[in-house]
Design a protein around this motif. Structure first.
Motif, mmCIF file in Angstrom:
data_model
loop_
_atom_site.group_PDB
_atom_site.id
_atom_site.type_symbol
_atom_site.label_atom_id
_atom_site.label_comp_id
_atom_site.label_asym_id
_atom_site.label_seq_id
_atom_site.Cartn_x
_atom_site.Cartn_y
_atom_site.Cartn_z
ATOM 1 N N ALA A 79 36.999 27.714 41.966
ATOM 2 C CA ALA A 79 36.792 28.990 41.265
ATOM 3 C C ALA A 79 37.959 29.933 41.516
ATOM 4 O O ALA A 79 38.452 30.587 40.586
ATOM 5 C CB ALA A 79 35.476 29.635 41.717
ATOM 6 N N THR A 80 38.415 29.988 42.752
ATOM 7 C CA THR A 80 39.558 30.840 43.093
ATOM 8 C C THR A 80 40.785 30.427 42.287
ATOM 9 O O THR A 80 41.479 31.268 41.704
ATOM 10 C CB THR A 80 39.851 30.765 44.604
ATOM 11 O OG1 THR A 80 38.687 31.197 45.324
ATOM 12 C CG2 THR A 80 41.032 31.625 44.988
ATOM 13 N N GLY A 81 41.039 29.129 42.225
ATOM 14 C CA GLY A 81 42.194 28.637 41.466
ATOM 15 C C GLY A 81 42.100 28.987 39.991
ATOM 16 O O GLY A 81 43.071 29.454 39.390
ATOM 17 N N ALA A 82 40.936 28.776 39.391
ATOM 18 C CA ALA A 82 40.773 29.052 37.960
ATOM 19 C C ALA A 82 40.877 30.539 37.658
ATOM 20 O O ALA A 82 41.460 30.935 36.644
ATOM 21 C CB ALA A 82 39.429 28.505 37.476
ATOM 22 N N LEU A 83 40.333 31.388 38.533
ATOM 23 C CA LEU A 83 40.334 32.824 38.270
ATOM 24 C C LEU A 83 41.672 33.491 38.583
ATOM 25 O O LEU A 83 41.963 34.557 38.054
ATOM 26 C CB LEU A 83 39.196 33.505 39.038
ATOM 27 C CG LEU A 83 37.804 33.132 38.530
ATOM 28 C CD1 LEU A 83 36.725 33.652 39.466
ATOM 29 C CD2 LEU A 83 37.585 33.641 37.114
ATOM 30 N N ILE A 84 42.484 32.869 39.406
ATOM 31 C CA ILE A 84 43.807 33.424 39.695
ATOM 32 C C ILE A 84 44.867 32.852 38.746
ATOM 33 O O ILE A 84 45.913 33.453 38.532
ATOM 34 C CB ILE A 84 44.188 33.185 41.174
ATOM 35 C CG1 ILE A 84 43.265 34.017 42.071
ATOM 36 C CG2 ILE A 84 45.638 33.539 41.451
ATOM 37 C CD1 ILE A 84 43.467 33.802 43.550
ATOM 38 N N ALA A 85 44.569 31.738 38.100
ATOM 39 C CA ALA A 85 45.534 31.079 37.206
ATOM 40 C C ALA A 85 46.096 31.995 36.118
ATOM 41 O O ALA A 85 47.304 31.920 35.836
ATOM 42 C CB ALA A 85 44.912 29.823 36.594
ATOM 43 N N PRO A 86 45.303 32.875 35.478
ATOM 44 C CA PRO A 86 45.900 33.743 34.458
ATOM 45 C C PRO A 86 47.045 34.613 34.982
ATOM 46 O O PRO A 86 48.001 34.895 34.260
ATOM 47 C CB PRO A 86 44.725 34.604 33.976
ATOM 48 C CG PRO A 86 43.527 33.725 34.196
ATOM 49 C CD PRO A 86 43.837 32.997 35.486
ATOM 50 N N VAL A 87 46.971 35.017 36.237
ATOM 51 C CA VAL A 87 48.045 35.814 36.821
ATOM 52 C C VAL A 87 49.319 34.980 36.916
ATOM 53 O O VAL A 87 50.414 35.443 36.571
ATOM 54 C CB VAL A 87 47.636 36.348 38.215
ATOM 55 C CG1 VAL A 87 48.773 37.071 38.885
ATOM 56 C CG2 VAL A 87 46.409 37.237 38.091
ATOM 57 N N SER A 88 49.177 33.750 37.349
ATOM 58 C CA SER A 88 50.326 32.849 37.438
ATOM 59 C C SER A 88 50.912 32.577 36.049
ATOM 60 O O SER A 88 52.131 32.596 35.861
ATOM 61 C CB SER A 88 49.902 31.535 38.101
ATOM 62 O OG SER A 88 50.967 30.623 38.111
ATOM 63 N N LEU A 89 50.035 32.324 35.078
ATOM 64 C CA LEU A 89 50.497 32.111 33.707
ATOM 65 C C LEU A 89 51.300 33.308 33.222
ATOM 66 O O LEU A 89 52.374 33.159 32.636
ATOM 67 C CB LEU A 89 49.310 31.875 32.769
ATOM 68 C CG LEU A 89 48.567 30.563 32.903
ATOM 69 C CD1 LEU A 89 47.305 30.588 32.042
ATOM 70 C CD2 LEU A 89 49.451 29.404 32.510
ATOM 71 N N HIS A 90 50.756 34.485 33.462
ATOM 72 C CA HIS A 90 51.437 35.709 33.028
ATOM 73 C C HIS A 90 52.810 35.833 33.679
ATOM 74 O O HIS A 90 53.806 36.090 33.009
ATOM 75 C CB HIS A 90 50.571 36.925 33.366
ATOM 76 C CG HIS A 90 51.207 38.215 32.988
ATOM 77 N ND1 HIS A 90 51.733 39.067 33.918
ATOM 78 C CD2 HIS A 90 51.401 38.793 31.775
ATOM 79 C CE1 HIS A 90 52.235 40.122 33.301
ATOM 80 N NE2 HIS A 90 52.040 39.982 31.994
ATOM 81 N N ARG A 91 52.854 35.632 34.968
ATOM 82 C CA ARG A 91 54.110 35.811 35.689
ATOM 83 C C ARG A 91 55.151 34.770 35.267
ATOM 84 O O ARG A 91 56.318 35.085 35.075
ATOM 85 C CB ARG A 91 53.849 35.720 37.203
ATOM 86 C CG ARG A 91 55.034 35.954 38.081
ATOM 87 C CD ARG A 91 55.813 37.263 37.884
ATOM 88 N NE ARG A 91 55.039 38.393 37.486
ATOM 89 C CZ ARG A 91 55.425 39.293 36.544
ATOM 90 N NH1 ARG A 91 56.556 39.162 35.923
ATOM 91 N NH2 ARG A 91 54.665 40.305 36.237
#
Length: 168
Positions: A79-91
């Motif tokens: 869950a942590t990985g999936a919910l933080i992934a958009p931040v990584s995608l954005h960056r």
């Protein structure tokens, strides 16, 4: 987005004059804001879960409770990985003219993360209640919590969407 930009975007959206790039920017800002809310909850829960293994009572857990704990930690990490992934995608993908794709992918990651978060919370409730209540009652209550999440997070939005579509 500043308050003025948000106001102008809302006006454009409400009057139907919102352009595709404005819509993508607005939707992306919404995804990032939703991500911030979900990330905080999952990070606090995951931190709590990681600390449980180092408490004195952890050694007293039976095989079932230990298995539930392991599954819960894995679900929390996912869950942590999936919910933080958009931040990584954005960056990593800012400036690549991919905002529509990013909004779609981030939305799917958010839904996946929320499913995993609901399961993590359900398993956490099961673990805690299994330690303090009779087994069957703990399982019934944990199931009720999962049902509640399903109703609030998925059934209600789907029902509202269908109701809105019927009105049109």
């Amino acid at each position: 987005m500043s308050a003025g930009e948000i106001s102008r975007a809302a006006t454009a959206r409400d009057t139907g004059l919102e352009e595709a790039h404005e819509r993508a920017n607005r939707r992306w800002a919404e995804v990032l804001q939703e991500t911030r809310v979900a990330q905080t909850g999952v990070q606090i829960l995951f931190g709590f879960l990681l600390s449980v293994a180092f408490t004195p009572r952890f050694e007293d857990l039976g095989a079932f409770d230990t298995s539930v704990y392991v599954v819960t930690v894995i679900l929390g990490a996912a869950a942590t990985g999936a919910l933080i992934a958009p931040v990584s995608l954005h960056r990593l993908l800012t400036g690549q003219q991919m905002k529509d794709d990013l909004v779609k992918i981030a939305g799917r990651l958010m839904v996946t993360g929320l499913v995993l978060l609901a399961l993590t919370i359900g398993c956490t409730v099961l673990l805690i209640l299994h330690v303090v209540l009779p087994n069957l009652l703990a399982e019934i209550l944990a199931g009720a919590i999962l049902l509640w999440f399903a109703l609030c997070w998925y059934v209600l939005p789907v029902w509202l969407k269908k109701r809105s579509a019927r009105r049109r």
